[in-house]
Write a protein that holds these residues in place. Sequence first.
Motif, PDB file in Angstrom:
ATOM      1  N   LEU A   1       8.476  53.122  45.970  1.00  0.00           N
ATOM      2  CA  LEU A   1       7.091  52.896  45.562  1.00  0.00           C
ATOM      3  C   LEU A   1       6.821  53.802  44.374  1.00  0.00           C
ATOM      4  O   LEU A   1       7.111  54.997  44.429  1.00  0.00           O
ATOM      5  CB  LEU A   1       6.117  53.217  46.703  1.00  0.00           C
TER       6      LEU A   1
ATOM      7  N   PHE B   1       9.920  51.323  54.927  1.00  0.00           N
ATOM      8  CA  PHE B   1       9.201  50.971  53.699  1.00  0.00           C
ATOM      9  C   PHE B   1       7.790  50.461  53.981  1.00  0.00           C
ATOM     10  O   PHE B   1       6.807  50.933  53.389  1.00  0.00           O
ATOM     11  CB  PHE B   1       9.997  49.921  52.916  1.00  0.00           C
ATOM     12  N   GLU B   2       7.669  49.496  54.885  1.00  0.00           N
ATOM     13  CA  GLU B   2       6.357  48.899  55.143  1.00  0.00           C
ATOM     14  C   GLU B   2       5.377  49.921  55.714  1.00  0.00           C
ATOM     15  O   GLU B   2       4.194  49.933  55.340  1.00  0.00           O
ATOM     16  CB  GLU B   2       6.512  47.719  56.103  1.00  0.00           C
TER      17      GLU B   2
ATOM     18  N   GLN C   1       4.285  52.292  52.885  1.00  0.00           N
ATOM     19  CA  GLN C   1       3.375  51.605  51.965  1.00  0.00           C
ATOM     20  C   GLN C   1       1.997  51.429  52.588  1.00  0.00           C
ATOM     21  O   GLN C   1       0.973  51.668  51.928  1.00  0.00           O
ATOM     22  CB  GLN C   1       3.939  50.235  51.578  1.00  0.00           C
TER      23      GLN C   1
ATOM     24  N   GLU D   1      -1.465  53.067  51.080  1.00  0.00           N
ATOM     25  CA  GLU D   1      -2.576  52.211  50.660  1.00  0.00           C
ATOM     26  C   GLU D   1      -3.820  52.504  51.487  1.00  0.00           C
ATOM     27  O   GLU D   1      -4.941  52.448  50.969  1.00  0.00           O
ATOM     28  CB  GLU D   1      -2.162  50.742  50.749  1.00  0.00           C
TER      29      GLU D   1
ATOM     30  N   LYS E   1      -2.518  52.935  45.683  1.00  0.00           N
ATOM     31  CA  LYS E   1      -1.885  51.627  45.501  1.00  0.00           C
ATOM     32  C   LYS E   1      -0.772  51.755  44.472  1.00  0.00           C
ATOM     33  O   LYS E   1      -1.023  52.141  43.328  1.00  0.00           O
ATOM     34  CB  LYS E   1      -2.901  50.585  45.053  1.00  0.00           C
ATOM     35  N   PRO E   2       0.462  51.450  44.849  1.00  0.00           N
ATOM     36  CA  PRO E   2       1.576  51.612  43.909  1.00  0.00           C
ATOM     37  C   PRO E   2       1.560  50.558  42.807  1.00  0.00           C
ATOM     38  O   PRO E   2       1.090  49.436  43.002  1.00  0.00           O
ATOM     39  CB  PRO E   2       2.817  51.443  44.800  1.00  0.00           C
TER      40      PRO E   2
ATOM     41  N   ALA F   1       6.300  48.271  44.228  1.00  0.00           N
ATOM     42  CA  ALA F   1       6.747  48.596  45.577  1.00  0.00           C
ATOM     43  C   ALA F   1       7.760  47.551  46.018  1.00  0.00           C
ATOM     44  O   ALA F   1       7.461  46.352  46.022  1.00  0.00           O
ATOM     45  CB  ALA F   1       5.563  48.634  46.542  1.00  0.00           C
TER      46      ALA F   1
END
Length: 241
Positions: free
Chosen positions: A140, A180-181, A184, A188, A193-194, A197
Amino acid sequence: MAGHSKWANIQHRKGRQDEKRGKIWTRIIREITVAARQGGPDIKDNPRLRLAVEKAKAANMPADRIKYNIDKASGNLDGISYEEIRYEGYGIGGAAVMIDTMTDNRVRTVAEVRHAFSKYGGNMGTDGSVAFQFKHCGQLIFAPGSSEDKIMEVALEAGADDVVTDEDGAIEVLTPPTEFEAVQAALEAAGFKPEMAEVTMRAENTISLSGDDAARMQKLLDVIEDLDDVQAVYHNAAIEV
């Protein structure tokens, strides 16, 4: 991509993606199809499909088109059967290149990839020739000026492996693919907010290219990325743009 050129490379890549929106949709539909056939149509139980659907949404694909392709794949309707194949090779200055493809004709695909390498200054490699230079991970990337301390606190708490601030101020959060999820979502939820990602193959080291070498490498990458069967291209060239 690393150091001073990382952020510029990210913006260049996003611009290229915007120019090729139709081709991106085709690639995402392919990914949705394979993910749904392999892991089933329920995105809650199918992480690969979940990521593909997120890509589709990010590319502004209509929800009904996403659903249609999931239903079509999971319903075992007659259609094309795709095979996933990875190719490896070398670009300008010995830069490492890995190419993920999804194809219904491996003879055609390998011929097109080999032709692109040979015509534009690269060389096709053997399996494993450059793969060791990349790490499979979640990545990210946040814009320069983001709060490194806050991002680090949230990311590490959520399961990230590392947080890296590049020379240009961009912040990278690196995660195991399985986390990862969760990372993220945590970031968020905290208001971060990347800009980019994805679960990717990240180069462990980079080769800096400038001037004519940079232009030649970009041309090689553009040609490979434009091949119909190519899903993703990874490389370790830090290209001055």
